[in-house]
Design a protein around this motif. Sequence first.
Motif, PDB file in Angstrom:
ATOM      1  N   ALA A   1      22.052  -5.040   6.352  1.00  0.00           N
ATOM      2  CA  ALA A   1      22.821  -6.284   6.223  1.00  0.00           C
ATOM      3  C   ALA A   1      21.987  -7.226   5.360  1.00  0.00           C
ATOM      4  N   GLY A   2      22.278  -7.243   4.061  1.00  0.00           N
ATOM      5  CA  GLY A   2      21.504  -8.094   3.152  1.00  0.00           C
ATOM      6  C   GLY A   2      20.059  -7.647   3.099  1.00  0.00           C
TER       7      GLY A   2
ATOM      8  N   VAL B   1      27.656  -5.728   6.148  1.00  0.00           N
ATOM      9  CA  VAL B   1      26.881  -4.680   6.831  1.00  0.00           C
ATOM     10  C   VAL B   1      27.438  -3.320   6.444  1.00  0.00           C
TER      11      VAL B   1
ATOM     12  N   PHE C   1      18.314  -4.227  14.885  1.00  0.00           N
ATOM     13  CA  PHE C   1      17.925  -4.820  13.596  1.00  0.00           C
ATOM     14  C   PHE C   1      16.475  -5.297  13.659  1.00  0.00           C
TER      15      PHE C   1
ATOM     16  N   PRO D   1      20.026 -11.231  10.714  1.00  0.00           N
ATOM     17  CA  PRO D   1      20.784 -11.502   9.476  1.00  0.00           C
ATOM     18  C   PRO D   1      21.634 -12.757   9.612  1.00  0.00           C
ATOM     19  N   GLU D   2      22.116 -13.268   8.478  1.00  0.00           N
ATOM     20  CA  GLU D   2      22.942 -14.478   8.492  1.00  0.00           C
ATOM     21  C   GLU D   2      24.399 -14.116   8.769  1.00  0.00           C
TER      22      GLU D   2
ATOM     23  N   GLU E   1      27.140 -11.922   6.523  1.00  0.00           N
ATOM     24  CA  GLU E   1      26.488 -10.900   5.686  1.00  0.00           C
ATOM     25  C   GLU E   1      27.255  -9.577   5.774  1.00  0.00           C
TER      26      GLU E   1
ATOM     27  N   HIS F   1      18.134  -7.363   5.646  1.00  0.00           N
ATOM     28  CA  HIS F   1      17.757  -6.916   6.991  1.00  0.00           C
ATOM     29  C   HIS F   1      18.273  -5.492   7.221  1.00  0.00           C
ATOM     30  N   TRP F   2      17.510  -4.709   7.992  1.00  0.00           N
ATOM     31  CA  TRP F   2      17.940  -3.340   8.244  1.00  0.00           C
ATOM     32  C   TRP F   2      17.627  -2.970   9.690  1.00  0.00           C
TER      33      TRP F   2
ATOM     34  N   ALA G   1      17.154  -2.994   1.869  1.00  0.00           N
ATOM     35  CA  ALA G   1      16.865  -4.334   2.399  1.00  0.00           C
ATOM     36  C   ALA G   1      15.743  -4.992   1.591  1.00  0.00           C
TER      37      ALA G   1
END
Length: 470
Positions: A176-177, A218, A208, A212-213, A216, A179-180, A231
């Motif tokens: 997600a953006g 995913v 995660f 994440p925001e 985002e 982040h992973w 990421a």
Amino acid sequence: ITQHIGAYQVHHAEKLITFLDTPGHEAFTAMRARGAQVTDIVVVVVAADDGVKPQTREAIDHAKAADVPILVAVNKIDKEGAQPERVRTEMVGLGLQPEEWGGDTMFVDVSAKARTNLDDLLESIVLLAEVEELKANPTAEASGAVVEAKLDPGRGAVVTILVQRGTLKVGDAVVAGAHWGRVRAMNDYKGEKVKRARPGEPVEILGFDSVPEAGEYVHVVVNDRRARQLAGEKANRLKTESLGRRSGKKNSLESIFDRARGAALVPDLNLVLKADVSGSLEAFEDEIAKLPQDEVTVNVLHTGVGGIAESDIMLAAASDAVVLGFNVRPVGDARQVADREGVEIRTYAVIYRAIDELRDAMEGLLAPEEVEETVGTVEIRTTFRASKVGVIAGSYVTDGKITRGAKCRLVRDGTVVYTGEVASLRRFNEDVREVNTGFECGIVLKDFMDVKDGDVIEVYETRQVERTLA
């Protein structure tokens, strides 16, 4: 009053409807600003006793800007003083015409407290979904959007995801953006553990590496290594974009004006308007409406009375808009958010100054006009052949001048028989660059040999001229 986003599901007529309950408009806007189209249908709830409030108007503006179908639920019809017809009249003023009045917006009168007509509301949602043909592929790689995310001291990053495509399973590697993670556990909206989530289902997942925001995108990837790589790449890209934003605004009136010169023309200009009093706002809108909009359209996405808020900035960021304020200033963190998102805020004390700058920006969007000017006229008096160059036109310049490489037309008996350019220009067997009025010359036209005595060559040039609004 809703304080956070909740996601829950309701069964109706063998259909499953997922509701995202948003805190007014801010989360919805933030999600859209990050490119996440999380909602398929927007249900705007309006109280029958209160009517349309500023936040109602704002929510509708956001829904329209996101291009999502709107359904209106008129709530509290059981209360004394409820006037559902007045709500409909006010909504018509916002561009939402009820179906029963010949429009295309569904209105349903309900009472959440007395549970009146709630089935009708669900039926209307199902019907609208069928009309819009909302479908998803459950067998594809899973993807969706972050609805909300938080850091739990005991469980780590807790992320609520709305699956939009494919089927998400425990053990999947996700990104997600910047982040992973790997899905370690998954709970449905009731808090019960589940092994998989199909399209349209909201789930809370653990696994995660960080939070994440909201909004985002995913998606599932092949393994942890690939997730970590993607990421990392996104994190680097965000860092670069952040530096870029500091050095210049993403969308300003100047950038819109300059875009025409780069030929990346846009057909419209998006604005968010704020003013100190409603009278100023109306005057502002009236003056904008007077601007000629045949070729460049001005879209006023949202108007409001009061300071420029964060939600205004997020709407502008999502829609590539400019924020114009009349006798108002940014409040709270709006200025910092504008700098981060690359949104320009312009404030004015005189309406006409704003209109003048808008007119300049609109003129910058107009495609330049191509103007043709006649440079010279040449009469062909004789023709002769040369083995290497073909037919040479022995000519006399009657007006202006002729230049080698110039654009020209050959006119015979009033009809244009050739349009091209002057390939060769000679005087007394010497190549020359130009020949002026009253002189003779030999001319060879590019890729054209059928010249005859009495033909006339018109020499012209074209240039682009910036246009002004009518």
